[in-house]
Write a protein that holds these residues in place. Structure first.
Motif, PDB file in Angstrom:
ATOM      1  N   ASP A 186       0.804  -1.219   0.000  1.00  0.00           N
ATOM      2  CA  ASP A 186       0.000   0.000   0.000  1.00  0.00           C
ATOM      3  C   ASP A 186       0.835   1.267   0.000  1.00  0.00           C
ATOM      4  OD1 ASP A 186      -2.295  -1.459  -0.074  1.00  0.00           O
ATOM      5  OD2 ASP A 186      -2.712  -1.322   2.083  1.00  0.00           O
ATOM      6  N   THR A 187       2.032   1.202   0.567  1.00  0.00           N
ATOM      7  CA  THR A 187       2.886   2.410   0.622  1.00  0.00           C
ATOM      8  C   THR A 187       4.083   2.305  -0.299  1.00  0.00           C
ATOM      9  OG1 THR A 187       4.084   1.492   2.527  1.00  0.00           O
ATOM     10  CG2 THR A 187       2.165   2.901   2.974  1.00  0.00           C
ATOM     11  N   ASP A 207      -2.595   4.694  -8.183  1.00  0.00           N
ATOM     12  CA  ASP A 207      -2.633   5.956  -7.438  1.00  0.00           C
ATOM     13  C   ASP A 207      -3.371   5.814  -6.110  1.00  0.00           C
ATOM     14  OD1 ASP A 207      -2.492   8.805  -6.972  1.00  0.00           O
ATOM     15  OD2 ASP A 207      -4.641   8.818  -7.478  1.00  0.00           O
ATOM     16  N   ARG A 208      -2.731   6.321  -5.047  1.00  0.00           N
ATOM     17  CA  ARG A 208      -3.380   6.404  -3.736  1.00  0.00           C
ATOM     18  C   ARG A 208      -2.539   7.317  -2.853  1.00  0.00           C
ATOM     19  NH1 ARG A 208      -3.811   0.358  -2.691  1.00  0.00           N
ATOM     20  NH2 ARG A 208      -4.233   0.626  -4.890  1.00  0.00           N
ATOM     21  N   PRO A 209      -3.126   7.906  -1.823  1.00  0.00           N
ATOM     22  CA  PRO A 209      -2.346   8.755  -0.919  1.00  0.00           C
ATOM     23  C   PRO A 209      -1.192   7.970  -0.294  1.00  0.00           C
ATOM     24  CG  PRO A 209      -4.693   9.047  -0.548  1.00  0.00           C
ATOM     25  CD  PRO A 209      -4.560   7.887  -1.478  1.00  0.00           C
ATOM     26  N   ARG A 211       1.611   7.189  -1.815  1.00  0.00           N
ATOM     27  CA  ARG A 211       2.419   6.481  -2.811  1.00  0.00           C
ATOM     28  C   ARG A 211       2.764   7.440  -3.947  1.00  0.00           C
ATOM     29  NH1 ARG A 211      -0.465   1.576  -5.330  1.00  0.00           N
ATOM     30  NH2 ARG A 211       0.495   0.448  -3.588  1.00  0.00           N
ATOM     31  N   ARG A 323       1.645  12.901  -6.856  1.00  0.00           N
ATOM     32  CA  ARG A 323       1.610  11.453  -6.682  1.00  0.00           C
ATOM     33  C   ARG A 323       2.023  10.751  -7.968  1.00  0.00           C
ATOM     34  NH1 ARG A 323      -3.438  12.736  -4.386  1.00  0.00           N
ATOM     35  NH2 ARG A 323      -4.563  11.607  -6.027  1.00  0.00           N
TER      36      ARG A 323
END
Length: 882
Positions: A186-187, A207-209, A211, A323
């Motif tokens: 996840d990271t 895409d995600r917060p 990363r 991001r």
């Protein structure tokens, strides 16, 4: 026939093979070889992520070159009713469309084409006699007379990656493989090597917060976006073919610059190039092609293969949030870190620390990376294409090592890239699929014995089909000429029995276009044209062209007149030409054309009741009421179900003012011989006209709710009969309280109301929208009419404007507009009684505007024409100063 690969290319080939073989009645055993769980998806269209959009608008993604709106209509039927040709659909939806279209093609071809699906791979293809032997991944083998290799793009080689990266379990070489990205933490930051459409899609997935997704390519350029409101393509300059690369580059640069100057956008110029790309590529020598690949290909690709606007907006947002970071350069080295991540050194000295490196450089250019292709190349059945890209072909046939393309071994799509350059998009692949199907079936079709004796219709004209389909067609034609229900069902049965029966398809297209039958009109027309070209005679080809022109509003009346001059016994064409109850007819050329057509065709029918019925209807339109009545009764004596004769007699009763007899006789026919009539609602409308003329509002209300209310009447008949009756009753002041016209509009498709195909339907749409008080929709209809055919532009658009004045109670403008239209209304088709709704509206507007003298004059003129208790009462009321 074996098709190796059942992704998009394989599915498109299979669709064409099934439909073409069925049309030509060519027996075929078709085997699809592909390990995927569902045909049609392949890698590209298997993704279920809704953000993954097509990079070509819906209008360019049809399975059929001759039916560009097919995919859009499929989406509309499957829950996306507002989709437009310029929208960008989800890729998964397109995969569903391919699978569904293939399934329907297989069903259509059942009985002619036997289809098998083998869930495995083909690993080897060798020549055996005149055919081939295929070795399959499950250990079995298959013999085939001919083979199509629809294998899609060659696998990528990841040759850019250092050996230590290729050996790492943190390297993802096949990002679209099931579960390929499941292990990404996840990271974890991720490096995407390549910055094309694959990288764009994966950036959206990853895409995600918390990363950062990096993309790396030599140029650092992402694909450009499509325009939100695209402009039409700009034609290319003349004389491009054969130019050397340096001059071609300069000319195209000026072409793009000119488009920027004239239109503010380079895309129209780029889009105008598309049909010419293969020819321009073919005109380059190998040195020029190599120069293009090294110098121009990257910038070409980012401008040619663009992102959907919504995708571009999403990419812009995640870039702005940092991001997504875009790098220019290449990978110089990789080393593992203690925490399991990879340190990726770039050539410019920057180091990226990421949890995964994903190969997004796209497919390989050489075919020999796949065992099947490697074997073909090694055996000499295939040779490499220009610059070693793909394979060499001759119109889709593989060229062997001796330079021959005689064997029935075909390919399409990506393997032809070396020769065509642009060959991986649906618009190119679908055209190649049709070409391959033609080539595969040509030698087989030549061995099929022709039909020596053709069946005929009930008027003696030959039909290019077999006996069973001809019988179904005759049933449909009988229902058309008697104006009875389920004609479309009979024609549909005819083409189900013979998918290559041109007249059956043309009749369906005609009924869908003019009568609102539940028919996919463009698809039926495309099938009619292909079938007519393949085995139709001159009469059938001519009729198909008549239907095509009427649908396109392209001089359809003139084409129909010319057709009937050559083929006067074509009853379906004559039905179409005469504006009675079933079709809008001809009339835009001059007022007496339909009458002259009936006179000129008389000798072909020798007093047949069908022809007599048409003569009766046209005579009453000319005011020759007594003669019309005699002929109508003569026709009904021979065929009591003749809807045209009944319709003529209904008008005879109405125009002669014989309202009591007309009401009673027609009521009796509706409950007797008329029980199977397709337009029973219209005959009920005629009875209601008598009841209106008799000044019996309660009878009109009972009639409407019993026989004309929605659920009893649907589609175009609800618009033409139910809606217009409500408005006439209101204009006569014979309908008190709220009119249920909203229910009528709810029973009609929105497109039929606001974007009608014919002027006759458009007139009744305008009336119904006025009755509903829907001013915005009436204005939308006026805009549609202003851009439609000539009659809609010159008659319907001004009518909408006049009715807008009625709704806004601008009475002098309404009177002026409606009065000016009366002499031109005949051009919309239909009968005088139907068009009289405009005169009723004028009479109402005259009274409301205080022009009592003009209203009295109009009423007296009507009473001179026929008796009417209603008009008598209204005239008396005006005389009393009411």
């Amino acid at each position: 026939m074996a098709v190796v690969g059942a992704g998009a290319a394989g599915a498109l080939v299979a669709v064409q093979l099934c439909e073409t073989a069925a049309r030509r009645r060519t027996p075929l055993e078709l085997v699809l070889i592909d390990p995927a769980p569902e045909a049609g998806r392949g890698v590209a269209y298997a993704t279920e992520i809704p953000e993954h959009r097509l990079n070509v608008p819906v209008g360019g993604m049809s399975c059929y070159p001759d039916d560009p709106g097919h995919f859009q209509r499929w989406l509309c039927r499957h829950g996306e009713s507002t989709v437009t040709a310029g929208d960008f659909a989800a890729r998964y939806r397109f995969g569903s469309y391919l699978a569904d279209t293939l399934g329907r093609a297989i069903i259509t071809a059942h009985g002619t084409v036997a289809v098998r699906r083998l869930r495995t791979t083909a690993t080897r293809c060798t020549a055996v006699g005149a055919g081939f032997a295929l070795e399959l991944g499950d250990g079995t083998s298959l013999n085939a007379d001919s083979v199509v290799l629809a294998t899609g793009p060659a696998p990528g080689t990841s040759s850019w990656a250092p050996p230590e990266l290729r050996a790492s379990d943190r390297f993802v070489a096949r990002p679209w493989a099931p579960g390929a990205l499941d292990a990404v933490g996840d990271t974890d930051d991720v490096l995407l090597v390549g910055a094309g459409l694959t990288a764009v899609d994966l950036a959206l997935v990853l895409d995600r917060p918390g990363r950062t997704v990096h993309t790396l390519s030599r140029s650092g350029l992402l694909p450009r976006p499509h325009a939100v409101a695209p402009l039409p393509p700009v034609p290319v300059p003349e004389g491009l073919a054969g130019l050397p690369l340096a001059r071609l580059r300069a000319v195209l640069h000026r072409h793009l610059s000119t488009s920027m100057r004239d239109h503010g956008d380079w895309r129209p110029a780029m889009d105008g190039l598309r049909p010419h790309i293969a020819a321009l590529w073919e005109g380059l020598n190998d040195d020029e092609r190599a120069e293009f690949l090294g110098r121009d290909a990257t910038r070409w690709n980012v401008h040619r293969h663009r992102m959907a606007p919504t995708t571009a907006e999403a990419i812009a947002r995640i870039r702005a949030a940092r991001r997504l970071r875009v790098h220019a350069g290449r990978v110089a080295g990789v080393r593992p870190l203690d925490d399991g991540r990879l340190a990726v050194a770039l050539a410019d000295g920057e180091e990226l620390r990421v949890g995964r490196v994903v190969d997004c450089t796209g497919p390989g250019l050489r075919a020999d990376g796949d065992p099947l292709w490697a074997g073909l190349l090694a055996d000499g059945l295939a040779t490499a294409g220009p610059l070693g890209i793909g394979v060499a072909t001759d119109g889709g046939r593989l060229t062997d090592v001796a330079g021959s393309s005689a064997r029935p071994l075909f390919t399409l799509g990506a393997p032809r890239r070396g020769e065509l350059w642009e060959t991986t998009a649906i618009p190119e692949i679908r055209a190649q699929a049709r070409e391959v199907a033609e080539a595969v079936l040509a030698p087989v079709a030549a061995r099929v014995r022709p039909v020596r004796r053709r069946p005929v219709d009930q008027f003696g004209l030959p039909l290019s089909t077999h006996a069973a389909a001809a019988a179904a067609y005759r049933s449909g034609l009988a229902r058309v000429v008697t104006v009875r229900a389920k004609a479309a069902d009979s024609f549909a049965r005819a083409v189900e029995l013979d998918p290559g029966f041109a007249l059956g398809h043309a009749a369906l297209a005609l009924l869908g276009h003019e009568c609102g039958a539940a028919v996919d009109v463009p698809r039926a027309l495309a099938d009619a044209r292909r079938s007519a070209n393949e085995r139709g005679d001159e009469r059938e080809r001519s009729f198909v062209e008549v239907v095509a022109r009427r649908i396109a509003s392209d001089d359809g009346d003139r084409a129909l007149v010319d057709h009937l001059d050559r083929h006067p016994g074509d009853a379906l064409a004559l039905s179409t030409a005469v504006p009675t109850i079933a079709f809008s007819g001809v009339g835009d050329l001059d007022d007496n054309l339909a009458q002259r057509l009936v006179e000129r065709t008389a000798s072909a029918y020798e007093g047949h009741w069908f022809h007599t019925s048409l003569r009766a209807f046209l005579l009453q339109e000319e005011g020759r009421i007594d003669e019309a009545g005699v002929l109508a009764r003569e026709a009904l004596a021979a065929e009591p179900s003749s809807g045209h004769a009944v319709h003529a007699l209904a008008h005879v009763h109405y125009e002669s003012g014989d309202h009591h007899a007309g009401r009673d006789w027609l009521d009796g026919w509706i409950s007797g011989h008329g029980r199977g009539a397709v337009h029973r609602a219209h005959f009920s409308w005629h009875v209601a006209l008598h009841e209106l003329a008799l000044d019996d509002p309660e009878a009109v209300r009972r009639r409407w709710f019993a026989q004309l209310a929605p659920r009893r009447v649907e589609g175009v008949r609800a618009l033409v009969d139910s809606g217009s009756l409500l408005w006439r009753a209101r204009m006569c002041r014979n309908w008190a309280g709220r009119m249920p016209v909203d229910n009528v509009l709810d029973a009609v498709a929105a497109d039929l109301v606001e974007r009608p195909a014919t002027a006759f339907t458009a007139l009744h749409s305008a009336v119904a929208l006025t009755a509903a008080g829907d001013l915005p929709a009436l204005r939308r209809l006026r805009r549609h009419a202003a851009g439609a055919d000539e009659v809609q532009r010159e008659v319907v658009a001004p009518l909408c404007a006049a009715l807008e004045a009625v709704l806004e109670e601008r009475w002098p403008e309404a009177v002026s507009g409606l009065r000016a239209l009366l002499p031109t209304l005949r051009r919309v088709g239909g009968s005088a009684a139907q068009r009289e709704v405009v005169e009723e509206t004028l009479l109402y507007a005259l009274v409301e505007s205080g022009q009592s003298d003009a209203a009295r004059h109009l009423l007296q003129t009507r009473l001179d024409r026929r008796d009417s208790p209603l008009d008598t009462r209204r005239l008396a009321a005006l005389g009393a100063g009411s």
